[in-house]
Scaffold this motif. Sequence first.
Motif, PDB file in Angstrom:
ATOM      1  N   THR A 169      32.689  34.816  38.640  1.00 18.74           N
ATOM      2  CA  THR A 169      32.330  35.979  37.841  1.00 18.74           C
ATOM      3  C   THR A 169      33.436  37.023  37.922  1.00 18.74           C
ATOM      4  O   THR A 169      33.909  37.366  39.010  1.00 18.74           O
ATOM      5  CB  THR A 169      31.011  36.588  38.336  1.00 18.74           C
ATOM      6  OG1 THR A 169      29.988  35.580  38.308  1.00 18.74           O
ATOM      7  CG2 THR A 169      30.577  37.740  37.440  1.00 18.74           C
ATOM      8  N   PHE A 170      33.847  37.505  36.769  1.00 19.49           N
ATOM      9  CA  PHE A 170      34.851  38.569  36.678  1.00 19.49           C
ATOM     10  C   PHE A 170      34.118  39.906  36.741  1.00 19.49           C
ATOM     11  O   PHE A 170      33.290  40.216  35.885  1.00 19.49           O
ATOM     12  CB  PHE A 170      35.619  38.427  35.371  1.00 19.49           C
ATOM     13  CG  PHE A 170      36.711  39.452  35.159  1.00 19.49           C
ATOM     14  CD1 PHE A 170      37.512  39.894  36.207  1.00 19.49           C
ATOM     15  CD2 PHE A 170      36.934  39.979  33.892  1.00 19.49           C
ATOM     16  CE1 PHE A 170      38.520  40.826  35.999  1.00 19.49           C
ATOM     17  CE2 PHE A 170      37.944  40.905  33.669  1.00 19.49           C
ATOM     18  CZ  PHE A 170      38.733  41.336  34.724  1.00 19.49           C
ATOM     19  N   ILE A 171      34.398  40.676  37.792  1.00 23.33           N
ATOM     20  CA  ILE A 171      33.677  41.924  38.067  1.00 23.33           C
ATOM     21  C   ILE A 171      34.579  43.124  37.766  1.00 23.33           C
ATOM     22  O   ILE A 171      35.733  43.171  38.202  1.00 23.33           O
ATOM     23  CB  ILE A 171      33.227  41.997  39.542  1.00 23.33           C
ATOM     24  CG1 ILE A 171      32.373  40.775  39.914  1.00 23.33           C
ATOM     25  CG2 ILE A 171      32.485  43.298  39.817  1.00 23.33           C
ATOM     26  CD1 ILE A 171      30.996  40.770  39.344  1.00 23.33           C
ATOM     27  N   VAL A 172      34.052  44.095  37.015  1.00 23.09           N
ATOM     28  CA  VAL A 172      34.748  45.354  36.768  1.00 23.09           C
ATOM     29  C   VAL A 172      33.749  46.491  36.996  1.00 23.09           C
ATOM     30  O   VAL A 172      32.641  46.455  36.458  1.00 23.09           O
ATOM     31  CB  VAL A 172      35.300  45.437  35.332  1.00 23.09           C
ATOM     32  CG1 VAL A 172      36.114  46.720  35.150  1.00 23.09           C
ATOM     33  CG2 VAL A 172      36.170  44.226  35.011  1.00 23.09           C
ATOM     34  N   ASP A 173      34.136  47.478  37.790  1.00 24.06           N
ATOM     35  CA  ASP A 173      33.219  48.582  38.121  1.00 24.06           C
ATOM     36  C   ASP A 173      31.901  48.064  38.701  1.00 24.06           C
ATOM     37  O   ASP A 173      30.822  48.581  38.405  1.00 24.06           O
ATOM     38  CB  ASP A 173      32.914  49.434  36.878  1.00 24.06           C
ATOM     39  CG  ASP A 173      34.067  50.354  36.509  1.00 24.06           C
ATOM     40  OD1 ASP A 173      34.907  50.630  37.387  1.00 24.06           O
ATOM     41  OD2 ASP A 173      34.129  50.793  35.351  1.00 24.06           O
ATOM     42  N   GLU A 174      31.995  47.000  39.495  1.00 23.91           N
ATOM     43  CA  GLU A 174      30.843  46.369  40.141  1.00 23.91           C
ATOM     44  C   GLU A 174      29.862  45.774  39.137  1.00 23.91           C
ATOM     45  O   GLU A 174      28.710  45.509  39.461  1.00 23.91           O
ATOM     46  CB  GLU A 174      30.115  47.374  41.063  1.00 23.91           C
ATOM     47  CG  GLU A 174      31.009  47.914  42.175  1.00 23.91           C
ATOM     48  CD  GLU A 174      30.265  48.835  43.120  1.00 23.91           C
ATOM     49  OE1 GLU A 174      29.088  49.147  42.854  1.00 23.91           O
ATOM     50  OE2 GLU A 174      30.856  49.233  44.142  1.00 23.91           O
ATOM     51  N   ILE A 175      30.335  45.529  37.896  1.00 21.75           N
ATOM     52  CA  ILE A 175      29.495  44.986  36.832  1.00 21.75           C
ATOM     53  C   ILE A 175      30.105  43.671  36.345  1.00 21.75           C
ATOM     54  O   ILE A 175      31.307  43.615  36.067  1.00 21.75           O
ATOM     55  CB  ILE A 175      29.399  45.980  35.658  1.00 21.75           C
ATOM     56  CG1 ILE A 175      28.767  47.289  36.125  1.00 21.75           C
ATOM     57  CG2 ILE A 175      28.602  45.394  34.499  1.00 21.75           C
ATOM     58  CD1 ILE A 175      28.935  48.421  35.130  1.00 21.75           C
ATOM     59  N   PRO A 176      29.320  42.588  36.248  1.00 29.66           N
ATOM     60  CA  PRO A 176      29.847  41.348  35.678  1.00 29.66           C
ATOM     61  C   PRO A 176      30.297  41.572  34.235  1.00 29.66           C
ATOM     62  O   PRO A 176      29.538  42.076  33.406  1.00 29.66           O
ATOM     63  CB  PRO A 176      28.650  40.390  35.744  1.00 29.66           C
ATOM     64  CG  PRO A 176      27.767  40.945  36.819  1.00 29.66           C
ATOM     65  CD  PRO A 176      27.922  42.441  36.722  1.00 29.66           C
ATOM     66  N   CYS A 177      31.543  41.183  33.939  1.00 28.86           N
ATOM     67  CA  CYS A 177      32.100  41.385  32.601  1.00 28.86           C
ATOM     68  C   CYS A 177      32.714  40.123  32.016  1.00 28.86           C
ATOM     69  O   CYS A 177      33.200  40.147  30.877  1.00 28.86           O
ATOM     70  CB  CYS A 177      33.164  42.483  32.624  1.00 28.86           C
ATOM     71  SG  CYS A 177      32.500  44.148  32.804  1.00 28.86           S
ATOM     72  N   GLY A 178      32.713  39.017  32.780  1.00 28.52           N
ATOM     73  CA  GLY A 178      33.304  37.800  32.257  1.00 28.52           C
ATOM     74  C   GLY A 178      33.211  36.654  33.239  1.00 28.52           C
ATOM     75  O   GLY A 178      32.595  36.773  34.302  1.00 28.52           O
ATOM     76  N   ARG A 179      33.819  35.511  32.856  1.00 27.16           N
ATOM     77  CA  ARG A 179      33.855  34.316  33.696  1.00 27.16           C
ATOM     78  C   ARG A 179      35.283  33.779  33.732  1.00 27.16           C
ATOM     79  O   ARG A 179      35.949  33.720  32.696  1.00 27.16           O
ATOM     80  CB  ARG A 179      32.944  33.213  33.143  1.00 27.16           C
ATOM     81  CG  ARG A 179      31.473  33.526  33.115  1.00 27.16           C
ATOM     82  CD  ARG A 179      30.701  32.323  32.577  1.00 27.16           C
ATOM     83  NE  ARG A 179      29.287  32.612  32.444  1.00 27.16           N
ATOM     84  CZ  ARG A 179      28.733  33.145  31.358  1.00 27.16           C
ATOM     85  NH1 ARG A 179      29.495  33.440  30.318  1.00 27.16           N
ATOM     86  NH2 ARG A 179      27.441  33.380  31.314  1.00 27.16           N
ATOM     87  N   ILE A 180      35.729  33.366  34.914  1.00 27.70           N
ATOM     88  CA  ILE A 180      37.070  32.808  35.073  1.00 27.70           C
ATOM     89  C   ILE A 180      36.942  31.453  35.752  1.00 27.70           C
ATOM     90  O   ILE A 180      36.299  31.329  36.805  1.00 27.70           O
ATOM     91  CB  ILE A 180      37.955  33.747  35.921  1.00 27.70           C
ATOM     92  CG1 ILE A 180      38.077  35.121  35.238  1.00 27.70           C
ATOM     93  CG2 ILE A 180      39.329  33.139  36.149  1.00 27.70           C
ATOM     94  CD1 ILE A 180      38.813  36.157  36.061  1.00 27.70           C
ATOM     95  N   HIS A 181      37.542  30.436  35.154  1.00 27.30           N
ATOM     96  CA  HIS A 181      37.410  29.087  35.702  1.00 27.30           C
ATOM     97  C   HIS A 181      38.170  28.964  37.017  1.00 27.30           C
ATOM     98  O   HIS A 181      39.214  29.599  37.225  1.00 27.30           O
ATOM     99  CB  HIS A 181      37.929  28.064  34.699  1.00 27.30           C
ATOM    100  CG  HIS A 181      37.543  26.671  35.029  1.00 27.30           C
ATOM    101  ND1 HIS A 181      38.399  25.793  35.657  1.00 27.30           N
ATOM    102  CD2 HIS A 181      36.378  26.002  34.843  1.00 27.30           C
ATOM    103  CE1 HIS A 181      37.782  24.637  35.835  1.00 27.30           C
ATOM    104  NE2 HIS A 181      36.555  24.722  35.348  1.00 27.30           N
ATOM    105  N   SER A 182      37.645  28.122  37.898  1.00 24.33           N
ATOM    106  CA  SER A 182      38.251  27.962  39.228  1.00 24.33           C
ATOM    107  C   SER A 182      39.698  27.470  39.153  1.00 24.33           C
ATOM    108  O   SER A 182      40.499  27.755  40.047  1.00 24.33           O
ATOM    109  CB  SER A 182      37.414  26.987  40.068  1.00 24.33           C
ATOM    110  OG  SER A 182      37.316  25.724  39.422  1.00 24.33           O
TER     111      SER A 182
END
Length: 333
Positions: free
Chosen positions: A36-49
């Motif tokens: 999970t891509f986190i910005v400002d402690e909020i989930p904002c996206g997904r990044i593959h391993s």
Amino acid sequence: MTTPTQQRLSLIDVVNRCDSFPYPSDPRLGQLSFLTFIVDEIPCGRIHSSVVPHIVAFNQQDRPVFHITETTISFMPWLADYESRSDAIAQMLDIWRKDAKSFPSLSGWRDELYGVYTHNANPLTTKGGAALAIERSACGIFGVHAYGVHMNGYVRTGPRPHQVKMWIARRSATKPTYPGMLDNMVAGGMGFGHSPAYTILKESMEEATIPIELARNAIPVGTISYIKLSKDETDTQPETQIIYDLELPADFTPIPCDTEVENFRLWSMDEVLESIRSGEFKPNCACVCLHFMIRHAVLTPENEPDYLEIAQRLNRKIEFPGCKEWPTFKEEH
């Protein structure tokens, strides 16, 4: 039209081609590997391993940019505003775009920024409601929520709602994505700093030579939303398309203006539906047409067995923050 060797799709098949990321109840979800891509402690996206080693390599500097755990990737605390986050991503992408094998999507570099929105509205740390902006072609790598506009151009042929014909575009054979496939009359991504209404006017002129006085009659009629999963299951793209309808006079013909559209055709609803079933449409454009057909009673609960599921699936809930007030700082006044 459909040839004897082509498979005829059900309309749920058509939706599945566009909204292809597994739902929580789908066992396929457990086979995917995203952080999970986190910005400002909020989930904002997904990044593959598979992207993580590249982020780790970029992190090898005096002040690491990202905090990486087994399940999340976030910015280090010192990157706490729009400018610093956007600059860090831009520097990393500038390196990655030279690695075409690892990041093939960046070969379609657009030099166009998309905003990544957040629930945090602090003007000191955000710009136009966005926590950062990212190159358009990289949105799938980070799995962030992207936006676009699509416009149905139609001509009324009778008094009933379903008595209409629709203008359909053929995408240029040289386009980097979905070359030669069928498209809505007007469509385009929303660059950061442009509103939906401005984007529709801009794309109407650029793609179909529609005069601004006529394009201003376009009416916003709703949205479709979906999450695409790339064929190699390493990119995921949540998207919302804001849909407009434009009723056109019978004597008006859209004309390609740029190199993105090959031609336009005025088709009956039966012709459009047959081309959707034969897989000739770009997947999200097919769904925009289905949205139109439901609203204009071309598809009904009586003539389409999957009517309820189609109507529900065209509006998938995107769990990441969305834009509440479109920034317009790039618009020409």
